[in-house]
Design an enzyme around this catalytic site. Sequence first.
Site, PDB file in Angstrom:
ATOM      1  N   ASP A   9       0.858  -1.178   0.000  1.00 58.35           N
ATOM      2  CA  ASP A   9       0.000   0.000   0.000  1.00 58.35           C
ATOM      3  C   ASP A   9       0.897   1.231   0.000  1.00 58.35           C
ATOM      4  O   ASP A   9       2.064   1.164   0.414  1.00 58.35           O
ATOM      5  CB  ASP A   9      -0.912   0.006   1.232  1.00 58.35           C
ATOM      6  CG  ASP A   9      -1.897   1.165   1.212  1.00 58.35           C
ATOM      7  OD1 ASP A   9      -2.556   1.377   0.178  1.00 58.35           O
ATOM      8  OD2 ASP A   9      -2.001   1.876   2.234  1.00 58.35           O
ATOM      9  N   GLU A  11       0.852   5.693   0.712  1.00 60.35           N
ATOM     10  CA  GLU A  11       0.163   6.930   1.062  1.00 60.35           C
ATOM     11  C   GLU A  11       0.816   8.039   0.247  1.00 60.35           C
ATOM     12  O   GLU A  11       2.010   7.970  -0.073  1.00 60.35           O
ATOM     13  CB  GLU A  11       0.269   7.228   2.561  1.00 60.35           C
ATOM     14  CG  GLU A  11      -0.332   6.164   3.461  1.00 60.35           C
ATOM     15  CD  GLU A  11      -1.831   5.961   3.277  1.00 60.35           C
ATOM     16  OE1 GLU A  11      -2.491   6.874   2.712  1.00 60.35           O
ATOM     17  OE2 GLU A  11      -2.333   4.914   3.688  1.00 60.35           O
ATOM     18  N   HIS A  59      -4.419  10.119   6.211  1.00 58.57           N
ATOM     19  CA  HIS A  59      -3.299   9.310   6.719  1.00 58.57           C
ATOM     20  C   HIS A  59      -2.581   9.904   7.928  1.00 58.57           C
ATOM     21  O   HIS A  59      -1.814   9.205   8.589  1.00 58.57           O
ATOM     22  CB  HIS A  59      -2.286   9.021   5.611  1.00 58.57           C
ATOM     23  CG  HIS A  59      -1.818  10.213   4.831  1.00 58.57           C
ATOM     24  ND1 HIS A  59      -1.176  11.289   5.409  1.00 58.57           N
ATOM     25  CD2 HIS A  59      -1.891  10.485   3.496  1.00 58.57           C
ATOM     26  CE1 HIS A  59      -0.857  12.169   4.471  1.00 58.57           C
ATOM     27  NE2 HIS A  59      -1.292  11.723   3.307  1.00 58.57           N
ATOM     28  N   HIS A 156      -5.368   5.766   8.047  1.00 56.53           N
ATOM     29  CA  HIS A 156      -4.726   4.923   7.044  1.00 56.53           C
ATOM     30  C   HIS A 156      -3.217   4.972   7.255  1.00 56.53           C
ATOM     31  O   HIS A 156      -2.646   6.030   7.491  1.00 56.53           O
ATOM     32  CB  HIS A 156      -5.058   5.421   5.631  1.00 56.53           C
ATOM     33  CG  HIS A 156      -6.458   5.153   5.216  1.00 56.53           C
ATOM     34  ND1 HIS A 156      -6.811   4.087   4.430  1.00 56.53           N
ATOM     35  CD2 HIS A 156      -7.602   5.813   5.497  1.00 56.53           C
ATOM     36  CE1 HIS A 156      -8.124   4.108   4.228  1.00 56.53           C
ATOM     37  NE2 HIS A 156      -8.621   5.147   4.861  1.00 56.53           N
ATOM     38  N   ASP A 161      -2.183  -1.050   6.670  1.00 50.66           N
ATOM     39  CA  ASP A 161      -3.160  -1.407   5.640  1.00 50.66           C
ATOM     40  C   ASP A 161      -2.703  -2.624   4.844  1.00 50.66           C
ATOM     41  O   ASP A 161      -3.526  -3.450   4.428  1.00 50.66           O
ATOM     42  CB  ASP A 161      -3.399  -0.235   4.695  1.00 50.66           C
ATOM     43  CG  ASP A 161      -4.308   0.829   5.299  1.00 50.66           C
ATOM     44  OD1 ASP A 161      -4.710   0.661   6.464  1.00 50.66           O
ATOM     45  OD2 ASP A 161      -4.617   1.817   4.619  1.00 50.66           O
TER      46      ASP A 161
END
Length: 243
Positions: A9, A11, A59, A156, A161
């Site tokens: 994942d 950000e 986030h 997040h 995640d």
Amino acid sequence: MAIRSVVFDTETTGMPVTDGHRVIEIGCVELMGRRLTGRNFHVYVQPDRPSDEGAIGVHGITDEFLIGKPRFAEVADEFYEFIQGAQIIAHNATFDVGFLNNEFRIAGMPERANIAEYCTVVDSLAMARERHPGQRNSLDALCKRYGIDNSNRELHGALLDSEILADVYLAMTGGQTSLSLAGNASDGEGNGNQGSEIRRLPAGRVPARIIRASDTELAEHMARLEVIGKSAGGEALWMQLGG
């Protein structure tokens, strides 16, 4: 040979990538033969631009926090070695892969700027939409559907995640884990282990009574099949099977 997968994942400072937004965090967890190995890759990245307020609200990674963090070019080799040749899994993979391809380009590594050339890309969001059409398929929704604890996920974060997505992916691709018949669940979703237990009927039970169709009912059934066959332009499937 066991398949090596990397669930990952990212950000970012915002979206879309075409507006100049950059990656600020990458989180990866490794699976070998559908088992977590404990090997992870996690890094925060200095994007050389501010993050949108909306992105920070998602986030929680502030511009001040990223001061002094390495730039992508400084971690690109290590990241490339971690994912090279793996099956990589992301939720909405187009988004994450697009951002990472862009980072490789900016870092002056065009030969690595198409991850799909050296990795197999699996989009767990597309997979979830195929399995659960018309339903919410966010990571939070899938956690609820498959009974996965995400109570620590207030914001997040790429590594957290990825760990949650690994659990979701394994649950989603592990075959039938529940047998949900009418009346078993109020929301129509499986709840973990229903159907996995074998229930044996008592040896002394009274056999169920068999009720056979009468000649009249059989004739009516055949007449109905003929009507279906005519409207379909061919013999009804039941008749083809010797019904």
